[in-house]
Write a protein that holds these residues in place. Structure first.
Motif, PDB file in Angstrom:
ATOM      1  N   GLN A  59      33.512  42.538  43.779  1.00  0.00           N
ATOM      2  CA  GLN A  59      33.489  42.741  42.448  1.00  0.00           C
ATOM      3  C   GLN A  59      32.969  44.258  42.418  1.00  0.00           C
ATOM      4  O   GLN A  59      33.291  44.721  41.387  1.00  0.00           O
ATOM      5  N   ASN A  60      32.362  44.795  43.392  1.00  0.00           N
ATOM      6  CA  ASN A  60      32.022  46.267  43.171  1.00  0.00           C
ATOM      7  C   ASN A  60      33.291  46.975  43.610  1.00  0.00           C
ATOM      8  O   ASN A  60      33.413  48.112  43.032  1.00  0.00           O
ATOM      9  N   GLU A  61      34.123  46.569  44.368  1.00  0.00           N
ATOM     10  CA  GLU A  61      35.200  47.600  44.940  1.00  0.00           C
ATOM     11  C   GLU A  61      36.411  47.263  43.841  1.00  0.00           C
ATOM     12  O   GLU A  61      37.078  48.314  43.866  1.00  0.00           O
ATOM     13  N   GLU A  62      36.434  46.040  43.291  1.00  0.00           N
ATOM     14  CA  GLU A  62      37.651  45.826  42.453  1.00  0.00           C
ATOM     15  C   GLU A  62      37.057  45.224  41.144  1.00  0.00           C
ATOM     16  O   GLU A  62      36.860  43.949  41.019  1.00  0.00           O
ATOM     17  N   PRO A  63      36.735  46.010  40.170  1.00  0.00           N
ATOM     18  CA  PRO A  63      36.038  45.594  39.074  1.00  0.00           C
ATOM     19  C   PRO A  63      36.737  44.693  38.055  1.00  0.00           C
ATOM     20  O   PRO A  63      36.082  44.005  37.483  1.00  0.00           O
ATOM     21  N   GLN A  64      37.972  44.681  38.383  1.00  0.00           N
ATOM     22  CA  GLN A  64      38.948  43.655  37.508  1.00  0.00           C
ATOM     23  C   GLN A  64      38.584  42.325  37.814  1.00  0.00           C
ATOM     24  O   GLN A  64      39.003  41.311  37.179  1.00  0.00           O
ATOM     25  N   PHE A  65      37.931  41.976  39.283  1.00  0.00           N
ATOM     26  CA  PHE A  65      37.515  40.511  39.549  1.00  0.00           C
ATOM     27  C   PHE A  65      36.221  40.130  39.017  1.00  0.00           C
ATOM     28  O   PHE A  65      35.888  38.946  39.247  1.00  0.00           O
ATOM     29  N   LYS A  66      35.486  40.891  38.520  1.00  0.00           N
ATOM     30  CA  LYS A  66      34.277  40.734  37.768  1.00  0.00           C
ATOM     31  C   LYS A  66      34.330  39.744  36.870  1.00  0.00           C
ATOM     32  O   LYS A  66      34.760  39.994  35.664  1.00  0.00           O
TER      33      LYS A  66
END
Length: 68
Positions: A59-66
């Motif tokens: 989630q930190n590396e790929e905000p779209q997954f948050k």
């Protein structure tokens, strides 16, 4: 289905498993079985902690997954 979504489903499943193992430990009178269930719950908790850490990383590396 995204990796993040799959991880969240797996985390939920792990939490359910931990709850079931604790329940089994409480319900049995057999001390050996009780210890087994408690040990398995501890091991599953370690797995859960690793999965949550991985989800945080994703989630930190790929905000779209948050998930909000």
């Amino acid at each position: 289905m995204t990796v993040g979504t799959k991880l969240m489903e797996t985390i939920a499943s792990c939490e359910t498993t931990i709850a079931n193992l604790h329940s089994f430990a409480l319900e049995t009178q057999d001390q050996q079985a009780k210890q087994l269930f408690q040990n398995l719950a501890q091991q599953q908790q370690q797995v859960l902690d690793h999965l949550k850490a991985r989800l945080d990383y994703i989630q930190n590396e790929e905000p779209q997954f948050k998930q909000t």
